[in-house]
Scaffold this active site. Structure first.
Site, PDB file in Angstrom:
ATOM      1  N   ASP A 285      20.974  23.991  41.303  1.00  0.00           N
ATOM      2  CA  ASP A 285      21.288  25.179  42.114  1.00  0.00           C
ATOM      3  C   ASP A 285      21.478  26.395  41.215  1.00  0.00           C
ATOM      4  OD1 ASP A 285      22.203  24.269  45.132  1.00  0.00           O
ATOM      5  OD2 ASP A 285      22.727  22.749  43.674  1.00  0.00           O
TER       6      ASP A 285
ATOM      7  N   GLU B 245      22.639  32.401  47.274  1.00  0.00           N
ATOM      8  CA  GLU B 245      23.724  31.552  47.771  1.00  0.00           C
ATOM      9  C   GLU B 245      24.840  31.382  46.744  1.00  0.00           C
ATOM     10  OE1 GLU B 245      24.638  27.123  49.584  1.00  0.00           O
ATOM     11  OE2 GLU B 245      22.636  27.553  48.831  1.00  0.00           O
TER      12      GLU B 245
ATOM     13  N   ASP C  82      17.969  30.943  48.808  1.00  0.00           N
ATOM     14  CA  ASP C  82      18.646  29.650  48.673  1.00  0.00           C
ATOM     15  C   ASP C  82      17.860  28.874  47.622  1.00  0.00           C
ATOM     16  OD1 ASP C  82      19.883  27.207  48.797  1.00  0.00           O
ATOM     17  OD2 ASP C  82      20.023  27.165  50.977  1.00  0.00           O
TER      18      ASP C  82
ATOM     19  N   ASP D 280      17.917  24.311  48.877  1.00  0.00           N
ATOM     20  CA  ASP D 280      18.371  24.001  50.232  1.00  0.00           C
ATOM     21  C   ASP D 280      18.328  22.490  50.404  1.00  0.00           C
ATOM     22  OD1 ASP D 280      19.153  24.720  52.923  1.00  0.00           O
ATOM     23  OD2 ASP D 280      17.159  24.064  53.533  1.00  0.00           O
TER      24      ASP D 280
ATOM     25  N   THR E 290      21.237  20.519  49.089  1.00  0.00           N
ATOM     26  CA  THR E 290      21.870  20.049  47.849  1.00  0.00           C
ATOM     27  C   THR E 290      22.427  18.634  48.008  1.00  0.00           C
ATOM     28  OG1 THR E 290      22.428  22.300  47.168  1.00  0.00           O
ATOM     29  CG2 THR E 290      23.665  20.518  46.154  1.00  0.00           C
TER      30      THR E 290
ATOM     31  N   THR F 112      20.684  18.612  62.404  1.00  0.00           N
ATOM     32  CA  THR F 112      21.367  18.217  61.183  1.00  0.00           C
ATOM     33  C   THR F 112      21.450  16.706  60.996  1.00  0.00           C
ATOM     34  OG1 THR F 112      23.445  18.458  59.944  1.00  0.00           O
ATOM     35  CG2 THR F 112      23.611  18.286  62.338  1.00  0.00           C
TER      36      THR F 112
ATOM     37  N   HIS G 210      26.004  17.032  59.664  1.00  0.00           N
ATOM     38  CA  HIS G 210      27.028  17.851  60.322  1.00  0.00           C
ATOM     39  C   HIS G 210      26.977  17.655  61.845  1.00  0.00           C
ATOM     40  CE1 HIS G 210      26.462  19.848  56.436  1.00  0.00           C
ATOM     41  NE2 HIS G 210      27.672  20.326  56.580  1.00  0.00           N
TER      42      HIS G 210
ATOM     43  N   GLY H 218      18.860  19.919  55.341  1.00  0.00           N
ATOM     44  CA  GLY H 218      18.308  21.202  54.928  1.00  0.00           C
ATOM     45  C   GLY H 218      17.695  21.992  56.056  1.00  0.00           C
TER      46      GLY H 218
ATOM     47  N   LYS I 194      13.928  21.587  58.421  1.00  0.00           N
ATOM     48  CA  LYS I 194      13.866  21.659  59.889  1.00  0.00           C
ATOM     49  C   LYS I 194      12.882  22.741  60.336  1.00  0.00           C
ATOM     50  CE  LYS I 194      18.745  20.293  60.192  1.00  0.00           C
ATOM     51  NZ  LYS I 194      19.051  20.375  58.756  1.00  0.00           N
TER      52      LYS I 194
ATOM     53  N   ASP J  14      19.748  30.440  54.522  1.00  0.00           N
ATOM     54  CA  ASP J  14      19.174  29.195  55.049  1.00  0.00           C
ATOM     55  C   ASP J  14      18.072  29.450  56.069  1.00  0.00           C
ATOM     56  OD1 ASP J  14      20.949  27.282  53.739  1.00  0.00           O
ATOM     57  OD2 ASP J  14      22.514  27.998  55.083  1.00  0.00           O
TER      58      ASP J  14
END
Length: 300
Positions: A46, A69, A114, A117, A119, A189, A192, A214, A218, A241
């Site tokens: 990152d 980010e 990002d 994306d 991570t 997700t 989440h 990520g 998507k 994102d």
């Protein structure tokens, strides 16, 4: 004309940053740091990828605003200078700038970065979920986007793949298909899946749900036509994102907003979180929006 040069530069820069992600993954020295919060990790990949991307963009476009980010990166170091990429993609520059963007100047651009994306997926070895995202906005709207998949495979070999798009022009670097008529496939997700997210998905009664890490991944599924909607009723994503993915989806004729149909603003002064979630679709956008309960963001 300035826009096409920014996209051309972002394409090459994203690809070089993807090389950094591959090299660090191969070394096994990920340097993982927990930034606090749910699944909020940072790695050496990152940090170094952002150093390369932002240093390069600032060197090529000093009048643009660049927002990354990672907030603990020093761009004044010799390492930062050594990573600067000045090359641009001739393939992108072969395309003419849409008339609606011809008058834009470098100072009008806000570039959202990002560097890695996905991570969490990167640290778990779920490499196909990992992307590099560079989104270009002007006057609050996402107008250009580059998504690089550093671990994309062809015949079992990791060769990478670049998707890019400009609103009013189109999107390139991939093949499209269409979700069969009468079927609804939603991507959301993987890590989440809280009540608000699940309830929003259930309200749409999809035939299939694809859970993947990520936001970039998507957006790719929607752009490719593997899924017809990306739905995430949570404040978990941020502007870096979604900017690149929104530009590509809109360039194809689709739409991305919050879950209530309100535009996402990418001005430099906006709050970074997408507090009222994300809804993107290539078709039947109004159907998905109509199914979202008005109190969905209050459900924990």
């Amino acid at each position: 004309m300035a826009l096409m040069r920014v996209v051309a530069a972002a394409t090459t820069i994203a690809e070089r940053a993807g090389g950094v992600l591959r090299d660090i993954m191969a070394s096994g020295q990920l340097g993982i740091v927990d930034k606090g919060g749910l699944n909020n990790l940072q790695t050496e990949a990152d940090r170094k990828a952002q150093l390369l991307i932002v240093s390069s963009l600032m060197a090529q476009f000093p009048q643009a605003t660049v927002i990354g980010e990672e907030d603990d990166v020093d761009y004044s170091t010799e390492e930062a200078k050594s990573l600067i990429v000045m090359d641009v993609s001739s393939d992108v520059l072969a395309h003419s700038c849409p008339k609606e963007h011809e008058e834009l100047a470098e100072k009008n651009f806000v570039i959202w970065v990002d560097p890695l994306d996905g991570t969490k997926e990167y640290t778990e070895g779920r490499k196909q979920d990992v992307t590099v995202l560079i989104g270009i906005a002007a006057h609050g709207k996402a107008i250009g986007g580059v998504i690089y998949q550093p671990f994309f495979e062809v015949d079992g070999k990791e060769v990478g793949r670049t998707l890019w798009g400009v609103t009013g022009l189109g999107a390139f670097g991939f093949n499209r298909q269409t979700v069969p008529e009468g079927r609804r496939i939603i991507t959301t997700t993987r890590s989440h899946m809280q009540k608000s997210v699940q309830d929003a998905i259930d309200s749409c009664k999809p035939d299939k749900v694809i859970q993947i890490g990520g936001s970039g991944s998507k957006c790719i599924l929607v752009a490719e036509g593997i899924a017809d909607a990306y739905l995430f009723a949570s404040p978990g994503t941020k502007k870096w994102d979604t900017c690149a993915g929104e530009a590509i989806i809109v360039a194809l004729g689709g739409k991305m907003t919050d879950v209530f149909g309100n535009p996402i603003s990418y001005d430099a002064t906006v709050s970074y979180p997408n507090k009222t979630g994300v809804l993107a679709a290539m078709r039947d956008f109004d159907f998905y929006k109509s199914k979202i309960p008005s109190n969905i963001m209050d459900r924990k």
